[in-house]
Design a protein around this motif. Structure first.
Motif, PDB file in Angstrom:
ATOM      1  N   ASP A  19       0.854  -1.182   0.000  1.00 32.54           N
ATOM      2  CA  ASP A  19       0.000   0.000   0.000  1.00 32.54           C
ATOM      3  C   ASP A  19       0.894   1.238   0.000  1.00 32.54           C
ATOM      4  OD1 ASP A  19      -1.851   2.204   1.019  1.00 32.54           O
ATOM      5  OD2 ASP A  19      -3.235   0.515   0.943  1.00 32.54           O
ATOM      6  N   GLU A  20       0.550   2.207  -0.825  1.00 34.83           N
ATOM      7  CA  GLU A  20       1.349   3.436  -0.898  1.00 34.83           C
ATOM      8  C   GLU A  20       1.412   4.155   0.446  1.00 34.83           C
ATOM      9  OE1 GLU A  20       3.077   5.076  -3.336  1.00 34.83           O
ATOM     10  OE2 GLU A  20       2.812   3.446  -4.778  1.00 34.83           O
ATOM     11  N   SER A  21       0.358   4.017   1.229  1.00 31.89           N
ATOM     12  CA  SER A  21       0.283   4.698   2.519  1.00 31.89           C
ATOM     13  C   SER A  21       0.999   3.903   3.607  1.00 31.89           C
ATOM     14  CB  SER A  21      -1.187   4.907   2.910  1.00 31.89           C
ATOM     15  OG  SER A  21      -1.301   5.215   4.282  1.00 31.89           O
ATOM     16  N   PHE A  22       1.913   4.571   4.297  1.00 31.91           N
ATOM     17  CA  PHE A  22       2.579   3.907   5.417  1.00 31.91           C
ATOM     18  C   PHE A  22       1.587   3.565   6.516  1.00 31.91           C
ATOM     19  CE2 PHE A  22       4.342   4.410   9.710  1.00 31.91           C
ATOM     20  CZ  PHE A  22       5.190   3.314   9.739  1.00 31.91           C
ATOM     21  N   ASN A  44       7.364  -5.157  -3.176  1.00 30.61           N
ATOM     22  CA  ASN A  44       8.092  -4.028  -3.758  1.00 30.61           C
ATOM     23  C   ASN A  44       7.407  -3.609  -5.060  1.00 30.61           C
ATOM     24  OD1 ASN A  44      10.289  -2.223  -4.289  1.00 30.61           O
ATOM     25  ND2 ASN A  44      11.224  -3.786  -5.574  1.00 30.61           N
ATOM     26  N   ARG A  45       6.226  -3.013  -4.912  1.00 27.66           N
ATOM     27  CA  ARG A  45       5.430  -2.720  -6.099  1.00 27.66           C
ATOM     28  C   ARG A  45       5.004  -1.258  -6.212  1.00 27.66           C
ATOM     29  NH1 ARG A  45       1.414  -7.984  -6.846  1.00 27.66           N
ATOM     30  NH2 ARG A  45       3.071  -9.527  -7.018  1.00 27.66           N
ATOM     31  N   GLY A  46       5.790  -0.374  -5.637  1.00 24.62           N
ATOM     32  CA  GLY A  46       5.435   1.041  -5.735  1.00 24.62           C
ATOM     33  C   GLY A  46       6.608   1.922  -5.370  1.00 24.62           C
ATOM     34  N   MET A  47       6.510   3.197  -5.674  1.00 24.25           N
ATOM     35  CA  MET A  47       7.592   4.143  -5.448  1.00 24.25           C
ATOM     36  C   MET A  47       7.983   4.261  -3.972  1.00 24.25           C
ATOM     37  SD  MET A  47       8.518   5.319  -8.412  1.00 24.25           S
ATOM     38  CE  MET A  47       9.367   6.851  -8.058  1.00 24.25           C
ATOM     39  N   LEU A  48       7.027   4.023  -3.088  1.00 28.61           N
ATOM     40  CA  LEU A  48       7.293   4.200  -1.659  1.00 28.61           C
ATOM     41  C   LEU A  48       7.583   2.882  -0.939  1.00 28.61           C
ATOM     42  CD1 LEU A  48       4.578   6.895  -0.835  1.00 28.61           C
ATOM     43  CD2 LEU A  48       7.022   7.242  -1.207  1.00 28.61           C
ATOM     44  N   ALA A  49       7.768   1.829  -1.691  1.00 26.55           N
ATOM     45  CA  ALA A  49       7.942   0.506  -1.071  1.00 26.55           C
ATOM     46  C   ALA A  49       9.141   0.464  -0.131  1.00 26.55           C
ATOM     47  CB  ALA A  49       8.071  -0.566  -2.147  1.00 26.55           C
ATOM     48  N   GLU A  51      10.846   2.952   1.271  1.00 28.33           N
ATOM     49  CA  GLU A  51      10.663   3.885   2.398  1.00 28.33           C
ATOM     50  C   GLU A  51       9.692   3.299   3.426  1.00 28.33           C
ATOM     51  OE1 GLU A  51       8.558   8.215   3.155  1.00 28.33           O
ATOM     52  OE2 GLU A  51       9.609   7.889   1.251  1.00 28.33           O
ATOM     53  N   ASN A  52       8.564   2.805   2.951  1.00 29.11           N
ATOM     54  CA  ASN A  52       7.579   2.218   3.862  1.00 29.11           C
ATOM     55  C   ASN A  52       8.158   1.008   4.588  1.00 29.11           C
ATOM     56  OD1 ASN A  52       5.663   4.086   3.116  1.00 29.11           O
ATOM     57  ND2 ASN A  52       4.476   2.695   1.830  1.00 29.11           N
TER      58      ASN A  52
END
Length: 211
Positions: A19-22, A44-49, A51-52
């Motif tokens: 989920d993009e949201s942490f 690992n399926r998004g730009m924020l993976a 970081e999250n």
């Protein structure tokens, strides 16, 4: 590494999601953890993976003690390096190559590679790996693992991709030779409330442990 494999085998289902949201990611993990889950794959399926994931690993010891949090959908050595630094407990890939396997081994991190053919499984087997993901599972069917198992003694198989979050479907895979299954959108639906997800997971764990 063997302890992680044993925990996966005991749990029988590995929830996986991104989920993009942490905050949403943390809440899903909290719900799964409260339901009794101790091994989770963040994908690992998004730009924020990254970081999250890094933040989730930072809070995990205090908020989710005993949780094994791994990362999935890793496709190259740079991503292995990134998530090794983020202290992933294990790394799951959708593909396999000698390069990926040897790089993960050099980092002393458990790699669970995605395999589709006996040749794929053989790469893992010859390099000493003892757990592979069969992906996409729905493309090979429930008799596939039993068919190739005798060729790779000691290898454990975890089908992922198209596996239903239904106890009968999961049991068919387990009876067909799988040690666990990966469950993504069939388990963690966008419109699930935390209460619904918790109840679903608790029921699955209870029913699977009766067998």
């Amino acid at each position: 590494m063997n302890e992680i494999i044993q925990t996966i085998k005991a749990q029988k289902i590995i929830p996986l999601f991104y989920d993009e949201s942490f905050d949403a990611s943390k809440n899903i993990i909290k719900t799964l953890y409260e339901a009794g889950i101790r091994v989770i794959e963040y994908t690992n399926r998004g730009m924020l993976a990254l970081e999250n994931f890094t933040k989730l690993k930072d809070i995990s010891p205090s908020e989710f003690p005993g949780l094994l949090l791994g990362i999935g959908t890793v496709k190259n050595t740079k991503e292995i390096d990134d998530y090794a630094r983020a202290k992933a407990d294990f790394i799951i890939t959708p593909v396999i190559s000698e390069e990926l396997v040897k790089h993960a081994l050099s980092k002393d991190i458990l790699l669970i590679p995605g395999c589709f053919t006996p040749s794929d499984v053989n790469i893992a087997f010859q390099n000493g790996l003892r757990l592979v993901k069969i992906f996409p599972a729905d493309a090979v069917g429930k008799n596939y693992i039993r068919s190739i198992q005798p060729v790779f003694p000691g290898m454990n198989f975890m089908p992922t991709g198209g596996v239903s979050a239904d106890v009968d479907d999961i049991n068919e895979w387990l009876k067909g030779g799988a040690v666990a299954v990966g469950l993504g959108s069939s388990l963690i639906k966008k419109d699930f409330s935390p209460e619904q997800l918790k109840e679903k997971v608790q029921n699955l764990l209870q029913q699977l442990n009766q067998n």
